[in-house]
Design a protein around this motif. Structure first.
Motif, short mmCIF file in Angstrom:
data_model
loop_
_atom_site.label_atom_id
_atom_site.label_comp_id
_atom_site.label_asym_id
_atom_site.label_seq_id
_atom_site.Cartn_x
_atom_site.Cartn_y
_atom_site.Cartn_z
N ILE A 161 0.85 -1.20 0.00
CA ILE A 161 0.00 0.00 0.00
C ILE A 161 0.89 1.25 0.00
N GLN A 162 1.92 1.20 0.79
CA GLN A 162 2.87 2.31 0.90
C GLN A 162 3.46 2.65 -0.48
N LYS A 163 3.78 1.58 -1.23
CA LYS A 163 4.42 1.78 -2.54
C LYS A 163 3.40 1.93 -3.67
N LEU A 164 2.12 2.03 -3.29
CA LEU A 164 1.02 2.22 -4.24
C LEU A 164 0.80 1.05 -5.17
N TYR A 165 1.28 -0.15 -4.83
CA TYR A 165 0.99 -1.33 -5.63
C TYR A 165 -0.46 -1.78 -5.37
N VAL A 166 -0.97 -1.39 -4.23
CA VAL A 166 -2.34 -1.77 -3.86
C VAL A 166 -3.12 -0.50 -3.57
N ASP A 167 -4.30 -0.34 -4.20
CA ASP A 167 -5.11 0.84 -3.87
C ASP A 167 -6.54 0.50 -3.53
N THR A 168 -6.88 -0.80 -3.60
CA THR A 168 -8.23 -1.23 -3.21
C THR A 168 -8.07 -2.21 -2.06
N LEU A 169 -8.76 -1.92 -0.97
CA LEU A 169 -8.58 -2.79 0.20
C LEU A 169 -9.91 -3.40 0.62
N ILE A 170 -9.91 -4.73 0.71
CA ILE A 170 -11.09 -5.42 1.23
C ILE A 170 -10.76 -5.82 2.67
N VAL A 171 -11.57 -5.38 3.60
CA VAL A 171 -11.32 -5.69 5.01
C VAL A 171 -12.47 -6.56 5.51
#
Lengths: 183, 755
Positions: free
Chosen positions: B509-519
């Motif tokens: 997330i920090q490196k912007l590889y992930v921008d959609t989060l399912i919790v």
């Protein structure tokens, strides 16, 4: 509540038992003899002395009728209501006594002279209906009239500063702080 | 072992069993009251009377109490054929002279032991028409309702509360006809096990006050075997629901875990599912939705767009099946999956599992000869504490190290049952290494249990724990070690996830590889705010499934209502590595299970997903775990995946921030309002030892400012270890700090120094 000397005596007494808690009743009597009844402060003190919890001490006090959690009058009259005395009319005696003091059983009479308690068998069946005054003097063959007379006498007893509950109605802990040490 | 005869019927017994136990085990109906499997016989109720036939010709038969009679080979008893039958009937009649005839309005009716015994003894009419003894009811807090008149003085409650759970705020008062059972003063019970009084009481004297508010007769409840999700012990429970709502939790017997009892957190914490703010509807807060689409079509479109940039986060509080399904979702959308919110939790959990050896079950703890406890066990896993209390009752040696106030530490000190060391968690590794174990080196000590609380220990302390275990292990001494982990399924989370999964997800997330989060069932922006809050603006789409109204739910773009453990089926792995299935107890219409969620978003059907899960579980445990078994224990040593290589830098200079737990608290249990109202700690305060307060130059009532900008009011409490700042878990999220971090003094200041 206790002087350092008295506390030292209680600690020494407790040390004779294999477990400190065995001396709980002795300590509770000491509190009762000192102030006439066992108050919350007294319970906290016995908790510290014996290691028993507040609940355990309350269980003990409510189990034994001779230990009390409330103040009493200058005199305590225990009127037996067990079977022999019941047959011989202790109920009428208790009712008359209650009517005379004007307060419920267990309460301090208005003049402060007496607290009347119903009691389990006192072993005085041959004198039924019997009562015990201040845990020492037996009163035999009571009738509603005689009990009222007795209560009148107690009312008229001159109020003595020294005759507080602790001195008059000392029970088995009676003289422990003085004589107890010789044992 | 031998045979006795009950009404001429042969009954097998085992050595040491009494006649009542053998009779009950053989399935013969007999009346009894004071006997309880866990509490033993008291011989006081006189209700299990039987007639013992004479062995010699001229002897007479005699009536005996079967619970006090040790079974001996060849003995012959008359149960219904002899005079004892009448004795039992009269005893019940006598009890009923004291008991009100209020079954139609009594909560206990229908599962009442007294009712059963009265009917069993055929005592159906009353002859007594005198006055009955009455007692004032006592106010007993928000969890238990007292109806004192119903008491028949069997003493079971006092025996449980005082002798088994070692509580001392409840007892027996007066004697004879006036005997009554109550607390020394009105109010909630101090013990974490008070709820068991409801089950132990054979009448309706103590009933469930929470159940009372939404009462249903027990035969109308929908029930199933479930697993408690409030700590890692994994006690078996039986939730009862009706009309789509949870009504009550009842313990379910599992001889390997909880043979009889459960703690109050397990019993009342589950009522979080009835919280008024529980999300029970799908909410789309951001992103246009075609009005003709259903939520899953919308979600599928969103996820397809974001494929390859998806992060999936669950927590150690969610079950293994949820984790498995989410992992399948991650595979389908090429995402990253982590069942741990914080890397620290993952590190501690993995290290703790590595250090676990021959994990003791609760019956193992009860039968040990000595125990060493590291951490506030009562608050982390109350039922482990109850097992340790049996050691205290037997006066076995115990050593305990703790930092925050713990009921167990107080009890050990009060009963003089062992040594209690108060130390800051950062120093625990030194304390453990220098622990004086001479009191355990007795010849009689053959089995020692070592119990740690993973949430309070850092990796050096866990390593020291392993060294201690090696040191204590000798030829003649067995050492069993286990940890109270940080979530109900923390073990399962470690089994299913890759190493450093939480760190990996945070980094992506920090490196912007992930921008959609399912919790799913996690609260990264509340519980894990310290690490997750700075990343909030990097997440473009936040999809949350949960059953409590967490900070994360409040921030979510899409919210889906998640079923609780009682509302769905699944698998959980407890601290021992025992895989236990749980079933859906009742159906709530508006909620979805994680399996349904995944089935909607992938081409797999629910059945296909279950089949895949079964294959995976079989590979994991070498056999399939099926519901009528008591769970299967994983061989932890063979699970190569669980290791920890990640280590975080640990400061040693400064004050340590510690979580202030209590026995009824938990991520979910905090939402159960009746239980939460008993919490002794206040949120938004910082608790300090007076000496620490002096060091910081503050007193009770003053404000303490943290580097994050938050400030808290100080409360001095000398039960907190020196050099510790203790705050509740909720406060911890608010000041955006992680638990157990060491704050250098310059990061904490009083407002006055600035001026």
């Amino acid at each position: 509540m206790f002087t350092e000397d008295e506390l030292e005596h209680l600690r020494e007494h407790l040390s004779h038992y294999p477990e400190r808690r065995a001396g709980a009743i002795y300590c509770l009597y000491a509190v009762q003899d000192k102030i006439g009844y066992i108050d919350d402060k007294g319970i906290m003190m016995v908790t510290e002395l014996t290691g028993l919890s507040k609940t355990q001490l309350e269980e003990l006090i409510t189990f034994f009728t001779l230990l009390r959690r409330r103040p009493v009058g200058r005199n305590v009259l225990r009127i037996c209501d067990s079977i022999s005395c019941h047959v011989m009319g202790s109920r009428q005696v208790l009712e008359a006594a209650e009517a005379h003091t004007g307060v419920a059983l267990g309460e301090i009479s208005r003049t402060g002279s007496v607290t009347i308690l119903p009691s389990i068998c006192l072993g005085l069946c041959n004198h039924a209906p019997a009562a015990l005054l201040n845990d020492e003097d037996e009163v035999s063959r009571l009738t509603p009239e005689s009990v009222q007379k007795l209560l009148d006498e107690l009312d008229q007893q001159p109020f003595q500063q020294s005759a507080t509950g602790s001195q008059v109605i000392a029970t088995s802990g009676h003289s422990m702080l003085t004589e107890g040490r010789d044992h | 072992m031998g045979t006795i005869y009950i009404d001429d019927k042969p009954v097998e017994f085992e050595a040491g069993q009494n006649v009542l136990q053998a009779t009950l085990k053989a399935g013969i109906d007999i009346t009894y009251f004071c006997y309880h499997e866990a509490l033993g016989s008291a011989g006081s109720c006189r209700l299990c009377a039987m007639e013992l036939e004479p062995t010699k010709k001229d002897d007479k038969s005699r009536v005996v109490m079967s619970c006090m009679q040790v079974a001996q080979d060849g003995q012959r008893y008359r149960l219904n054929k002899g005079s004892a039958d009448k004795v039992r009937q009269h005893v019940v009649e006598y009890y009923m002279t004291r008991h009100p005839h209020d079954c139609p309005v009594c909560d206990e009716a229908g599962h009442c032991h007294l009712q059963d015994m009265t009917i069993l003894s055929r005592q159906t009419y009353r002859r007594y028409d005198g006055k009955k003894q009455t007692f004032p009811d006592q106010e007993m807090g928000p969890l238990i309702w007292n109806t004192a008149n119903r008491c028949i003085t069997c003493y079971r409650c006092a025996r449980f509360y005082q002798n088994y759970a070692l509580g001392d705020d409840f007892g027996v008062y007066c004697s004879g006809q006036k005997t009554t059972f109550r607390r020394s003063e009105p109010g909630a019970f101090d013990s974490p096990f008070s709820g068991n009084m409801i089950d132990v009481c054979p009448t309706g004297t103590f009933t469930d006050k929470v159940f009372r508010r939404k009462y249903s007769r027990t035969w109308q409840l929908e029930k199933a075997t479930s697993v408690c999700n409030h700590c890692s012990t994994g006690c078996n429970t039986e939730p009862g629901g009706r009309e789509g709502t949870l009504r009550r939790i009842h313990p379910m017997t599992n001889p390997h875990i909880n043979p009889h009892f459960i703690c109050d957190r397990g019993r009342y914490g589950e009522h979080y599912s009835e919280a008024s703010d529980r999300p029970l509807k799908c909410i789309i807060r951001k992103g246009a939705k075609n009005p003709y689409d259903n939520i899953y079509t919308h979600l599928t479109r969103c996820l397809k767009k974001a494929s390859g940039r998806i992060g999936i986060l669950s927590s150690e509080h969610e079950d293994l099946q949820t984790h498995y399904m989410l992992k399948q979702l991650a595979v389908h959308y090429k995402g990253i999956f982590s069942p741990f919110i914080l890397p620290d939790t993952e590190t501690r959990t993995r290290s703790a599992i590595q250090a676990t050896q021959l994990p003791p079950s609760l019956p193992d703890i009860e039968t040990a000869d000595a125990a060493i406890i590291l951490g506030s066990l009562t608050e982390a896993a109350p039922m482990m504490d109850l097992a340790v209390r049996q050691l205290i009752a037997k006066q076995k040696p115990i050593i305990m190290v703790h930092a925050v106030p713990s009921l167990l530490a107080d009890l050990i000190q009060h009963r003089n049952a062992g040594e209690v060391i108060s130390a800051t968690p950062k120093n625990w590794h030194q304390v453990i290494d220098h622990l004086d174990t001479s009191r355990l080196s007795d010849e009689k000590v053959k089995k020692i249990v070592l119990l740690g609380v993973a949430g309070e220990m850092d990796v050096p302390a866990i390593n020291a724990f392993s060294r201690l275990k090696e040191k204590l292990s000798q030829e003649t001494v067995t050492v069993q070690s286990g940890f109270a982990l940080e979530g109900a399924n923390a073990m399962g989370a470690a089994v299913i996830s890759n190493e450093n999964s939480a760190h990996e997800l945070l980094e992506a997330i920090q490196k912007l590889y992930v921008d959609t989060l399912i919790v799913c069932g996690a609260d990264p922006f509340g519980e894990g705010a310290a690490e997750w809050e700075p990343l909030r603006n990097k997440i473009r789409q936040l999809i949350v499934l949960d059953n409590i109204n967490t900070e994360t739910v409040k921030q979510a773009d899409i919210v889906l209502p998640l079923a609780t453990w009682s509302e769905r089926c699944g698998y959980s792995v407890n601290y021992e590595g025992r895989v236990q299935p749980f079933e859906q107890a009742y159906q709530r219409s508006s909620v979805i299970s994680p399996t349904e969620f995944v089935a909607h978003l992938t081409p797999h059907s629910v059945e296909a997903l279950y089949r895949q899960r079964d294959v995976w579980l079989t590979q994991l445990s070498a056999q399939l775990v099926i519901s009528d078994q008591m769970g299967i224990q994983l061989n932890l040593q063979q699970l190569s995946g669980i290791k920890n290589t990640y280590s975080s830098h640990i400061e040693t200079e400064g004050l340590q921030l510690v979580k202030l737990p209590w026995h009824g608290g938990g991520v979910r249990a905090d939402f159960a309002k009746e239980l939460a109202s008993c919490n002794p700690w206040k949120d938004h305060y910082v608790y300090l030892h007076t000496d620490t307060a002096k060091q910081l130059n503050v007193t009770t009532g003053k404000q303490l400012h943290f580097k994050s900008g938050a400030s808290l009011e100080v409360l001095c409490d000398n039960r907190i270890t020196k050099d510790c700042l203790a705050v509740t878990p909720l406060t911890l999220g608010r000041i955006k700090c992680k638990a157990n971090i060491v704050l250098p003094l310059h990061q904490i200041h009083t407002g006055e120094t600035d001026q």
